[in-house]
Every structure is written in C-alpha cells, then in structure tokens.
Write a protein that holds these residues in place. Structure first.
Motif, PDB file in Angstrom:
ATOM      1  N   GLU A  53       0.899  -1.083   0.013  1.00  0.00           N
ATOM      2  CA  GLU A  53       0.068  -0.033   0.004  1.00  0.00           C
ATOM      3  C   GLU A  53       0.775   1.263   0.143  1.00  0.00           C
ATOM      4  OE1 GLU A  53      -2.337  -1.243   3.448  1.00  0.00           O
ATOM      5  OE2 GLU A  53      -4.103  -0.681   2.180  1.00  0.00           O
ATOM      6  N   CYS A  54       0.866   2.290  -0.967  1.00  0.00           N
ATOM      7  CA  CYS A  54       1.739   3.099  -1.113  1.00  0.00           C
ATOM      8  C   CYS A  54       1.262   4.302  -1.627  1.00  0.00           C
ATOM      9  CB  CYS A  54       2.835   2.629  -2.162  1.00  0.00           C
ATOM     10  SG  CYS A  54       2.087   2.508  -3.858  1.00  0.00           S
ATOM     11  N   ARG A  55       2.047   5.291  -1.550  1.00  0.00           N
ATOM     12  CA  ARG A  55       1.824   6.834  -1.891  1.00  0.00           C
ATOM     13  C   ARG A  55       2.724   6.957  -2.962  1.00  0.00           C
ATOM     14  NH1 ARG A  55       2.831  11.147   1.455  1.00  0.00           N
ATOM     15  NH2 ARG A  55       4.848  10.054   2.143  1.00  0.00           N
ATOM     16  N   ILE A  56       2.236   7.530  -4.128  1.00  0.00           N
ATOM     17  CA  ILE A  56       2.921   8.123  -5.370  1.00  0.00           C
ATOM     18  C   ILE A  56       2.956   9.424  -5.133  1.00  0.00           C
ATOM     19  CG2 ILE A  56       3.282   8.222  -7.701  1.00  0.00           C
ATOM     20  CD1 ILE A  56       1.980   5.627  -8.299  1.00  0.00           C
ATOM     21  N   VAL A  57       4.257  10.274  -4.582  1.00  0.00           N
ATOM     22  CA  VAL A  57       4.215  11.672  -4.349  1.00  0.00           C
ATOM     23  C   VAL A  57       4.931  12.388  -5.493  1.00  0.00           C
ATOM     24  CG1 VAL A  57       5.046  13.264  -2.877  1.00  0.00           C
ATOM     25  CG2 VAL A  57       4.239  10.887  -1.937  1.00  0.00           C
ATOM     26  N   SER A  58       4.284  13.288  -6.020  1.00  0.00           N
ATOM     27  CA  SER A  58       4.813  14.273  -6.779  1.00  0.00           C
ATOM     28  C   SER A  58       5.684  15.365  -6.365  1.00  0.00           C
ATOM     29  CB  SER A  58       3.783  15.011  -7.884  1.00  0.00           C
ATOM     30  OG  SER A  58       4.433  15.766  -8.676  1.00  0.00           O
ATOM     31  N   GLU A  59       6.877  15.725  -6.777  1.00  0.00           N
ATOM     32  CA  GLU A  59       7.772  16.731  -6.288  1.00  0.00           C
ATOM     33  C   GLU A  59       7.111  18.100  -6.687  1.00  0.00           C
ATOM     34  OE1 GLU A  59      11.321  17.880  -8.491  1.00  0.00           O
ATOM     35  OE2 GLU A  59      12.489  17.136  -6.585  1.00  0.00           O
ATOM     36  N   GLN A  60       6.417  18.411  -7.449  1.00  0.00           N
ATOM     37  CA  GLN A  60       5.403  19.461  -7.686  1.00  0.00           C
ATOM     38  C   GLN A  60       4.060  19.271  -7.799  1.00  0.00           C
ATOM     39  OE1 GLN A  60       7.597  20.078 -11.424  1.00  0.00           O
ATOM     40  NE2 GLN A  60       5.466  20.396 -12.536  1.00  0.00           N
ATOM     41  N   LEU A  61       3.240  20.144  -7.219  1.00  0.00           N
ATOM     42  CA  LEU A  61       1.777  19.746  -7.407  1.00  0.00           C
ATOM     43  C   LEU A  61       1.479  20.027  -9.039  1.00  0.00           C
ATOM     44  CD1 LEU A  61       0.304  22.137  -4.565  1.00  0.00           C
ATOM     45  CD2 LEU A  61       0.759  19.721  -4.625  1.00  0.00           C
ATOM     46  N   ILE A  62       0.465  18.950  -9.296  1.00  0.00           N
ATOM     47  CA  ILE A  62      -0.122  19.138 -10.468  1.00  0.00           C
ATOM     48  C   ILE A  62      -1.679  19.030 -10.591  1.00  0.00           C
ATOM     49  CG2 ILE A  62      -0.206  17.617 -12.671  1.00  0.00           C
ATOM     50  CD1 ILE A  62       2.716  18.144 -12.083  1.00  0.00           C
ATOM     51  N   GLU A  63      -2.065  20.359 -10.911  1.00  0.00           N
ATOM     52  CA  GLU A  63      -3.443  20.521 -10.771  1.00  0.00           C
ATOM     53  C   GLU A  63      -3.927  20.528  -9.240  1.00  0.00           C
ATOM     54  OE1 GLU A  63      -6.215  19.249 -13.721  1.00  0.00           O
ATOM     55  OE2 GLU A  63      -4.788  19.230 -15.388  1.00  0.00           O
ATOM     56  N   GLY A  64      -3.011  20.691  -8.415  1.00  0.00           N
ATOM     57  CA  GLY A  64      -3.579  20.654  -7.092  1.00  0.00           C
ATOM     58  C   GLY A  64      -3.065  19.184  -6.408  1.00  0.00           C
ATOM     59  N   ILE A  65      -2.660  18.400  -7.200  1.00  0.00           N
ATOM     60  CA  ILE A  65      -2.311  16.838  -6.738  1.00  0.00           C
ATOM     61  C   ILE A  65      -0.832  16.823  -6.281  1.00  0.00           C
ATOM     62  CG2 ILE A  65      -2.251  14.567  -7.404  1.00  0.00           C
ATOM     63  CD1 ILE A  65      -4.359  15.454  -9.402  1.00  0.00           C
ATOM     64  N   GLY A  66      -0.790  16.276  -5.195  1.00  0.00           N
ATOM     65  CA  GLY A  66       0.546  16.151  -4.306  1.00  0.00           C
ATOM     66  C   GLY A  66       0.783  14.774  -4.427  1.00  0.00           C
ATOM     67  N   GLU A  67      -0.259  13.794  -4.513  1.00  0.00           N
ATOM     68  CA  GLU A  67       0.044  12.422  -4.179  1.00  0.00           C
ATOM     69  C   GLU A  67      -1.143  11.484  -4.644  1.00  0.00           C
ATOM     70  OE1 GLU A  67       0.972  12.140   0.027  1.00  0.00           O
ATOM     71  OE2 GLU A  67      -0.959  10.962   0.180  1.00  0.00           O
ATOM     72  N   VAL A  68      -0.860  10.269  -4.945  1.00  0.00           N
ATOM     73  CA  VAL A  68      -1.978   9.320  -5.041  1.00  0.00           C
ATOM     74  C   VAL A  68      -1.587   8.121  -4.242  1.00  0.00           C
ATOM     75  CG1 VAL A  68      -3.235   7.893  -6.866  1.00  0.00           C
ATOM     76  CG2 VAL A  68      -2.182  10.058  -7.628  1.00  0.00           C
ATOM     77  N   GLN A  69      -2.576   7.672  -3.623  1.00  0.00           N
ATOM     78  CA  GLN A  69      -2.696   6.416  -2.711  1.00  0.00           C
ATOM     79  C   GLN A  69      -3.301   5.147  -3.461  1.00  0.00           C
ATOM     80  OE1 GLN A  69      -3.858   6.993   1.200  1.00  0.00           O
ATOM     81  NE2 GLN A  69      -2.894   9.030   1.539  1.00  0.00           N
ATOM     82  N   LEU A  70      -2.605   3.991  -3.344  1.00  0.00           N
ATOM     83  CA  LEU A  70      -3.105   2.879  -4.157  1.00  0.00           C
ATOM     84  C   LEU A  70      -2.391   1.466  -3.568  1.00  0.00           C
ATOM     85  CD1 LEU A  70      -0.446   2.249  -6.109  1.00  0.00           C
ATOM     86  CD2 LEU A  70      -1.445   3.804  -7.178  1.00  0.00           C
ATOM     87  N   GLY A  71      -2.974   0.273  -3.846  1.00  0.00           N
ATOM     88  CA  GLY A  71      -2.292  -0.828  -3.635  1.00  0.00           C
ATOM     89  C   GLY A  71      -1.725  -1.386  -4.714  1.00  0.00           C
ATOM     90  N   ALA A  72      -0.735  -2.033  -4.519  1.00  0.00           N
ATOM     91  CA  ALA A  72       0.103  -2.712  -6.025  1.00  0.00           C
ATOM     92  C   ALA A  72       0.685  -4.009  -5.590  1.00  0.00           C
ATOM     93  CB  ALA A  72       1.085  -1.919  -6.480  1.00  0.00           C
ATOM     94  N   ASP A  73       0.910  -4.726  -6.724  1.00  0.00           N
ATOM     95  CA  ASP A  73       1.439  -6.215  -6.530  1.00  0.00           C
ATOM     96  C   ASP A  73       2.621  -6.176  -7.350  1.00  0.00           C
ATOM     97  OD1 ASP A  73       1.803  -8.949  -6.529  1.00  0.00           O
ATOM     98  OD2 ASP A  73       0.384  -9.324  -7.672  1.00  0.00           O
TER      99      ASP A  73
END
Length: 110
Positions: A53-73
């Motif tokens: 379970e992780c967070r993909i974090v952007s160094e810069q905000l993209i349209e106000g988005i700093g991170e996305v949370q998801l589960g991955a295999d």
C-alpha cells in the motif's frame, strides 16, 4: 518476455517518488506509469509477489495533486547493473475511485 499490458506506460519527466503508506519508507522512483501499473527504480531489492500500500508523491503539485494512494502487487524484480539498485514492475490492484481520478489527471501531464 511477453508484454501483456493493456495500456501503454508513459515515461515521466516528473519526479514521482513511491513511499510505503504505513511505514513511510521510500521505495523508489517511478520510471513509467499507466492507470494499471508502474515501473520502479529502487535503492533496495523488492520481493516478487509483495503487496504494498503506497503513496506516489509528486515533487511538484499537478493541478493541485501532490500524491495518489493505491495498492500494488510486485510482478517482477531485477537487480540493477551496479548490483546495488533494483528495477521492479508493479500492477495496481486496489485504488479508490477518487484516487483513480487523481491518477488519470497525473497521467495527462506525462
């Protein structure tokens, strides 16, 4: 190796880092990304079949988005040429609807 992806992965100029959602440990940097998965370049070996379970974090905000949370295999993992790093391929197996919208927005900027 047979490529069974249904969506093209997009390489990124954005600095996208992946962190374990619970421990906060940095897992690596995203090399390419799609709405189904991603390839990661990591400082530490990653186990095949590991579920994260992780967070993909952007160094810069993209349209106000700093991170996305998801589960991955983790589908595969290979040592880097220097023997100290690792390449790993992940399939997204769990993502909330609101996070999927954020991921789609990020993908538009790659």
């Amino acid at each position: 190796m047979e490529d069974r992806r249904q969506h093209n992965r997009l390489s990124t100029e954005l600095q996208l880092e992946v962190f374990d959602l619970h421990s906060g440990q940095r897992l690596g940097r995203v090399v390419d990304l799609s709405n189904e998965g991603f390839m990661l370049f990591s400082d530490t070996p990653l186990a095949v079949d590991a579920l994260i379970e992780c967070r993909i974090v952007s160094e810069q905000l993209i349209e106000g988005i700093g991170e996305v949370q998801l589960g991955a295999d983790c589908l595969w993992s290979r040592p880097g040429a220097d023997g100290q790093h690792c390449w790993a391929g992940f399939h997204i197996i769990d993502i909330a609807d609101d996070q999927a919208v954020l991921l789609e927005t990020l993908l538009k900027h790659l």
